[in-house]
Design an enzyme around this catalytic site. Sequence first.
Site, short mmCIF file in Angstrom:
data_model
loop_
_atom_site.label_atom_id
_atom_site.label_comp_id
_atom_site.label_asym_id
_atom_site.label_seq_id
_atom_site.Cartn_x
_atom_site.Cartn_y
_atom_site.Cartn_z
N LYS A 26 -10.88 12.56 17.02
CA LYS A 26 -9.92 13.89 16.73
C LYS A 26 -8.49 13.92 17.19
O LYS A 26 -7.99 14.82 17.76
CB LYS A 26 -10.78 15.08 17.23
CG LYS A 26 -12.12 15.36 16.79
CD LYS A 26 -12.87 16.78 17.18
CE LYS A 26 -14.07 16.88 16.51
NZ LYS A 26 -15.21 16.16 17.22
N ARG A 27 -8.08 12.70 16.91
CA ARG A 27 -6.66 12.24 17.31
C ARG A 27 -5.62 13.22 16.52
O ARG A 27 -5.91 13.75 15.34
CB ARG A 27 -6.45 10.99 17.04
CG ARG A 27 -7.21 9.86 17.62
CD ARG A 27 -7.36 10.20 19.30
NE ARG A 27 -8.14 8.96 19.78
CZ ARG A 27 -8.72 9.26 20.96
NH1 ARG A 27 -8.85 10.27 21.48
NH2 ARG A 27 -9.07 8.01 21.44
#
Lengths: 273, 273
Positions: free
Chosen positions: B96-97
């Site tokens: 979930k960058r």
Amino acid sequence: MSTFIQTLDHAWQTTNSLLCVGLDPEPSKFPAAYANRSDAIFDFCKKIVDATAPYASSFKPQIAYFAAHRAEEQLEQLIAHIHLKHPGLPVILDAKRGDIGSTAEQYAREAFDRYRADAVTVNPYMGFDSIEPYLEHEGKGVIVLCRTSNPGGSDLQFLETGGRPLYQTVARLAAEKWNANGQLGLVVGATFPKEIEVVRGIVGDMPLLIPGIGAQGGDVEATVKAGRTAAGRGMLINSSRAILYAGKGDDWAEAAAQAAKDTRDRINAFRHA
Amino acid sequence: MSTFIQTLDHAWQTTNSLLCVGLDPEPSKFPAAYANRSDAIFDFCKKIVDATAPYASSFKPQIAYFAAHRAEEQLEQLIAHIHLKHPGLPVILDAKRGDIGSTAEQYAREAFDRYRADAVTVNPYMGFDSIEPYLEHEGKGVIVLCRTSNPGGSDLQFLETGGRPLYQTVARLAAEKWNANGQLGLVVGATFPKEIEVVRGIVGDMPLLIPGIGAQGGDVEATVKAGRTAAGRGMLINSSRAILYAGKGDDWAEAAAQAAKDTRDRINAFRHA
């Protein structure tokens, strides 16, 4: 023990600096002497830290630059070095994490227990329960993305939500609902000084982490005038590449120190003007 | 070489499964025999992978659970093991960058070059230029958060933006603007089946990663009927804790396999119903 917010406020006053030195190590940009050194990332960053510490009030390592090079241990060593040699200057781990509660607990452990950061950046897209686990680490700082400095920041952050752009809704949520223990700060990019001013109006004296001066081109005067508190503080103004890679020759550490000093002075010229 | 989307579609068909096994290792929940083993995380996950592979079409390690325990090398080994022993089953790195372009390049290197993941999850809050660097890795999958399964997901994702909630705006951006090379998927939580249906209507056959069945309580029948494509595929339905910690005794790996088989079968009961 002091909280992040107390440490930060003390650092702003004792150092007379609002500069946050961003640590975004790119080995391809290092001086030639670092070629093939397995501790290059740690040593380069350590020398930058020691050279710029007289002109900075905080440091912000960006974890992606360490993770891409399998350099987590060097990041641990670097933060330990800052705490040991430059006590009183807080470390913000720039990680921009965002996940459900049970996973956020793990990220909070990573930032605070493993790396011993004083604060961490987080992403608000998943809402308050994705931020809450960080707040359970007493006294630590949690800096929420609000208005980011990149061009695509407008794609979502500028969407109208109930009569105001999304980033302002995030600022209001942070100021009015999410900040029960006074641990929050916000990220607001220097590329949008008018929006810094709006955010400052919403959040009172909450610390603002402001990237985007230096390589990204934000205007220092406009940024400082827009973001300062009545006391002339309240901002962590970040510069990374413009300091780290200020010099290419043997005097690269001195060049970084000079760039940090110049940036601090340019900021200070407008803190009370 | 096949792209992530091709590999995934092939896996859905050859395995007759839409199950994605989530790898969220928590050493405190491991069988007692793992106490004090330095390779506990790798070995536990490896045995889960080998036991559940007959019933799964993909695996999704959640990086926070490795990072909190300084287990990056074990994550590298685990993904290498999946590629070696279960070729054809893609690996989604759940990270979930979300960051500016130059930093996103580093995260993309982390996910694809270092960990050799086939796809990665990303956060849309910072807009398209925070997603673009991942797309430059040809054939890799990029799965964008849209409607997340946690309670706080509504804080931002349900805000009205131009007549529709933010998550639908994200789905439209992904389907209509951001997906030039066909590398995108979306995360839509199983806790909101009606919203899965809306998203499916917006994005055509785009893959949907659907967490939230199992421990988070999402309804399998409603989820599958809402999210399936005309061909009865199109979904990576993730279960993590309900599989990993299905058994506490010596037969924990068999219990995980049984839980995976049961979940696959419950999903399949509604794929064409």
